[in-house]
Enzyme design. Sequence first.
Site, PDB file in Angstrom:
ATOM      1  CE  LYS A  96      -2.908   2.792   2.915  1.00 15.99           C
ATOM      2  NZ  LYS A  96      -3.844   2.944   4.007  1.00 15.99           N
ATOM      3  N   GLY A 157      -8.389   8.410  10.136  1.00  9.29           N
ATOM      4  CA  GLY A 157      -8.674   8.507  11.569  1.00  9.29           C
ATOM      5  C   GLY A 157      -9.733   9.527  11.926  1.00  9.29           C
ATOM      6  CB  ALA A 183      -8.452   6.723   5.051  1.00  6.66           C
ATOM      7  CG  ASN A 205      -6.326   0.681  11.956  1.00  6.61           C
ATOM      8  OD1 ASN A 205      -5.144   0.508  11.701  1.00  6.61           O
ATOM      9  ND2 ASN A 205      -6.779   0.427  13.162  1.00  6.61           N
ATOM     10  CB  THR A 206      -9.483   4.938  13.315  1.00  5.05           C
ATOM     11  OG1 THR A 206      -8.194   5.164  12.751  1.00  5.05           O
ATOM     12  CG2 THR A 206      -9.592   5.698  14.616  1.00  5.05           C
TER      13      THR A 206
HETATM   14  C1  LIG Z   1      -4.128   1.329   8.638  1.00  6.18           C
HETATM   15  C2  LIG Z   1      -4.062   2.216   7.496  1.00  6.18           C
HETATM   16  O1  LIG Z   1      -3.600   1.880   6.443  1.00  6.18           O
HETATM   17  C3  LIG Z   1      -4.624   3.579   7.662  1.00  6.18           C
HETATM   18  O2  LIG Z   1      -3.671   4.509   7.271  1.00  6.18           O
HETATM   19  C4  LIG Z   1      -5.859   3.605   6.842  1.00  6.18           C
HETATM   20  O3  LIG Z   1      -5.847   4.574   5.884  1.00  6.18           O
HETATM   21  C5  LIG Z   1      -7.101   3.518   7.650  1.00  6.18           C
HETATM   22  O4  LIG Z   1      -7.643   4.733   8.003  1.00  6.18           O
HETATM   23  P1  LIG Z   1      -8.744   4.800   9.169  1.00  6.18           P
HETATM   24  O5  LIG Z   1      -7.994   4.569  10.428  1.00  6.18           O
HETATM   25  O6  LIG Z   1      -9.352   6.156   9.041  1.00  6.18           O
HETATM   26  O7  LIG Z   1      -9.740   3.695   8.912  1.00  6.18           O
END
Ligand SMILES: CC(=O)[C@@H](O)[C@H](O)COP(=O)(O)O
Length: 255
Positions: A96, A157, A183, A205-206
């Site tokens: 990535k 995030g 994201a 992720n977040t």
């Molecule tokens: C884990 C990762 O690759 C992050 O940089 C991704 O872009 C996820 O973003 P969020 O945490 O906003 O879901």
Amino acid sequence: MLKIGSYEFSSRLLLGTGKYPDFDVQKEAVDVSETEILTFSVRRMNIFDANQPNFLEKLDVGKYTLLPNTAGAKTAEEAVRIAKLAKASGLCDMIKVEVIGCQKTLLPDPLETLKASEELLKEGFTVLPYTSDDVLLAKRLEELGCHAIMPGASPIGSGQGIVNPLNLRFIIEQSTVPVIVDAGIGVPSDAAMAMELGADGVLLNTAVSGAKDPVKMAQAMKLAIEAGRLGFEAGRIPKKRYATASSPTEGMSVS
Ligand SMILES: CC(=O)[C@@H](O)[C@H](O)COP(=O)(O)O
């Protein structure tokens, strides 16, 4: 099936591994999410010193396709170096590409992302660039030969969800490679919306790691992505300005 380069996946959820309250919660959340692709920052990997803690230690990493990311890179040169390090460590040939151009918004630098992607494609990587939702940049990345395009829903995030659904729709419509919304996802309905728009997958992720109950949220995201995909495949009804009765009376002897 989600096909990225020579890889095939049943799950359309790509999950980040950072920021969980602890490694047990991380493992449980990853398990219930049924993801097949885990992403992590190479700079956080403990490649050189076996005595240092390993943030993937509780996970059976052999079960997953690993998607290292170049987080921390501010230039194409740094991203390429990080990707080569990941490959040399035997992680995976998928990468990535994440080249951040602004530390406040964490938005990607378009020119450096393009440059890094071009270089890594030449080196034989399977390249998944994290990009803004710029439609023409997405096209340029696809034309370079990138194996998937990963436009952001909103800043990393931020949990703001999809701020520009129209741009995402344009990117999805024009793309001949998978589009993975990456994201800014905050709640399951954001992930479902991305899939209903026609995205091939969602990377998040977040929203999971920072939830009050990450395990429940991981399951909710899995279900939302599946529901959104089903809805997309089923085909939505056209929107109309005025009502149409759900129980039509045409042809019936009722007044
Ligand atoms: C884990 C990762 O690759 C992050 O940089 C991704 O872009 C996820 O973003 P969020 O945490 O906003 O879901």
